[in-house]
Write an enzyme that holds these catalytic residues in place. Structure first.
Site, short mmCIF file in Angstrom:
data_model
loop_
_atom_site.label_atom_id
_atom_site.label_comp_id
_atom_site.label_asym_id
_atom_site.label_seq_id
_atom_site.Cartn_x
_atom_site.Cartn_y
_atom_site.Cartn_z
N PHE A 11 45.34 40.32 40.30
CA PHE A 11 45.14 41.69 39.81
C PHE A 11 45.51 41.78 38.33
O PHE A 11 46.20 42.68 37.88
CB PHE A 11 45.96 42.67 40.66
N SER A 13 43.48 41.31 34.38
CA SER A 13 42.47 42.18 33.78
C SER A 13 41.16 42.16 34.57
O SER A 13 40.52 43.19 34.74
CB SER A 13 42.24 41.82 32.31
N GLY A 15 40.73 41.44 37.91
CA GLY A 15 40.95 42.13 39.18
C GLY A 15 40.99 43.64 39.01
O GLY A 15 40.40 44.40 39.79
N LYS A 121 37.24 29.64 37.55
CA LYS A 121 36.53 28.37 37.31
C LYS A 121 37.25 27.14 37.87
O LYS A 121 36.61 26.14 38.17
CB LYS A 121 36.37 28.14 35.80
N GLU A 145 28.89 33.86 40.05
CA GLU A 145 28.18 34.18 38.80
C GLU A 145 29.16 34.43 37.65
O GLU A 145 28.92 34.04 36.50
CB GLU A 145 27.31 35.43 39.00
N GLY A 150 30.36 35.24 31.99
CA GLY A 150 30.71 36.65 32.20
C GLY A 150 29.51 37.48 32.61
O GLY A 150 28.89 37.22 33.64
N GLU A 206 43.40 33.33 22.60
CA GLU A 206 44.70 33.41 23.26
C GLU A 206 45.78 32.83 22.33
O GLU A 206 45.47 32.14 21.37
CB GLU A 206 44.68 32.60 24.56
N ASP A 217 36.98 25.00 28.09
CA ASP A 217 36.40 26.12 28.86
C ASP A 217 34.90 25.94 29.01
O ASP A 217 34.34 26.08 30.11
CB ASP A 217 36.72 27.43 28.13
N LYS A 221 32.47 25.25 32.51
CA LYS A 221 31.27 26.00 32.88
C LYS A 221 30.08 25.06 33.07
O LYS A 221 29.27 25.25 33.97
CB LYS A 221 30.99 27.06 31.81
#
Lengths: 331, 331
Positions: A11, A13, A15, A121, A145, A150, A206, A217, A221
């Protein structure tokens, strides 16, 4: 009307974005024949469970005020195993070393015959075949998806609107942070370090940007695309990865003078998975700026189809999750 | 495995493209659970009917050698009404004055409980609501991805991968011929007349290019988007249309000096349907060149999603038809 009971496991951002979107889209979902009740929400400190349906607005407020949604000391895995529901919306943070709680949660979901929709991921990068097999054996749906790009549709785009096409290769910009830094370095003739600092200030990068700027990252993907679209059994180790940390403003300026931009391009085809900075003609559909993501899908019948969209953001990622939920349950 | 009996009504370049694609994709379709037999093919001179399944290769060869597929003196409408089959693939030429035989064929299909997949814009531009109602009353499927943007996915993209999103507006380049002429005028600093002539030589523009260059084709596509995505009841008359015939190379050069290109942009939102030449920043996702089509979909959750692809071509259009067929019958 199909009654769907869901849990939101994780929970942060994303979530919370899912909860906001479910609140906002109740009518639209009903018009598609779907009536969703969220019967459990978990974060790392515990859970709220309500088999009558959780008050999502109150849950979001409590999370923002107290830092947790927890009212009971139950883990996400416990909730998945013991609360009766149809779909687990798994939005815990990505852990590409071990798969983290996400992997445990997804396997627990399939063991208990629950469908899974996820933005995580890690498990897909590490254990794709194992997860698919677990889903199939339990006759469960598994949709992800949101893990690639995103709100930029790519997996469902290929599986539905390009159905029947042979996919020859996919190439694209799959990390918005790198795209932002490279775009700004070119615009401002500034160094990587300067624009990384700007990105951190704006919340685009970040505090530890390694995962993004080293191409990790984007590589994750690519692995998900290789496995889900090309039927491979790839992991992160199979990707040749070069990040953007050594790119200079001088090289960007030289490229620009010749009509090119430099972009961190991920490329997947049958025998190669690669993330690397590459020259792209400035008028090419892949030459999109800012934090945008973009992917070109090369096919045998439709030619090349290119799609551009926002690769990150809690509501954008929740939108991709919502489309997966709809694809499973719409009438 | 779902056994699907199909007719191909209209055997020009798109109809032949469909036959070629069905020949080529037999295995892929079976892997999606679909076993298609084409039991009838019609062109303006007659039909071939074979309830055991037509030899598509022979049909294509006969058409190319003799100019017709006909072996019997039966119209498409007769075939639709009297040959037992599941889906009518309607690829007769677009007639936006009356809807032409396409309209007759689609209504006949629904009367006889056959699904319809089409590339024919005419009937959808003139009689959208009537056709949808006929399809619904007969509990038939009606798909028309190929009518807007050829192989560029847009209708199914919005209905599936953006499901749950509110669509605020759509804008894009929906005519490849106009895009080609404008792109070449800018590149060559040449007049509209010169580049129209080049387009005709290359087979990109038709002998009578009115339908394309006056913006009529793009306007028809907008009407289909307005009706299918926004639930409007629009017809061609509701579109403000300006074509590209008065654009000068000087205006293109002036725009370019300021970082803009001029594109024929179609725009649809709740209260406005418009096709007109507009300035687009050269780095904008809509600024694609050549014969490409592009559409930006503005949504409430996913933000803006842009898709680019080939707007024409027999195999590309057949690819869109194939994806519609798959969406109806896949298991």
């Amino acid at each position: 009307m199909r009654k769907v009971r869901a849990s939101i496991i994780g929970f942060g951002s994303v979530g919370q974005g899912v909860a906001e979107v479910l609140l906002k889209k109740d009518d639209e979902l009903k018009s598609l024949g779907i009536d969703i009740d969220v019967v459990a929400i978990s974060d790392s400190r515990g859970s709220e469970v309500n088999t009558e349906g959780i008050d999502l607005k109150a849950a979001i407020e409590r999370k923002r005020e107290s830092g947790t949604v927890a009212v009971e000391d139950l883990t996400g895995e416990y909730v998945i195993r013991n609360v009766d529901h149809d779909v687990v919306i798994e939005t815990t943070p990505t852990d590409i070393e071990t798969g983290g709680t996400g992997l445990v949660n997804m396997l627990a979901a399939f063991e208990n015959s629950r469908d899974v929709v996820t933005s995580n991921k890690g498990p897909l990068t590490l254990k794709y075949q194992e997860l698919m097999q677990a889903a199939e054996e339990s006759d469960c749906k598994f949709r992800f998806e949101a893990t690639v790009g995103g709100a930029m549709p790519i997996i469902n785009l290929i599986k539905s609107t390009l159905a029947g096409n042979e996919i020859k290769s996919i190439e694209g910009i799959l990390n918005g942070t790198c795209n932002y830094i490279l775009t700004r370095m070119m615009e401002e003739k500034a160094s990587y370090e300067q624009m990384l600092a700007e990105s951190k200030e704006l919340g685009i990068a970040e505090t530890d940007p390694t995962y993004d700027v080293e191409g990790i990252d984007a590589a994750c993907k690519l692995v998900i695309l290789a496995n889900s679209i090309f039927g491979q059994n790839a992991t992160f180790q199979d990707v040749e990865v070069t990040g953007i940390t050594k790119i200079t403003p001088e090289s960007l300026a030289l490229a620009y003078d010749d009509g090119y931009v430099i972009k961190l391009i991920g490329e997947v085809k049958k025998d190669r998975l690669r993330v690397s900075p590459r020259l792209v003609p400035a008028s090419h559909p892949l030459a999109v700026g800012g934090t945008l993501n973009v992917a070109s899908v090369h096919t045998d019948l439709a030619g090349t189809v290119t799609v551009t969209g926002r690769g990150a953001g809690s509501i954008e990622t929740a939108s991709a999750i919502l489309s997966d939920v709809v694809s499973i349950y719409r009438e």
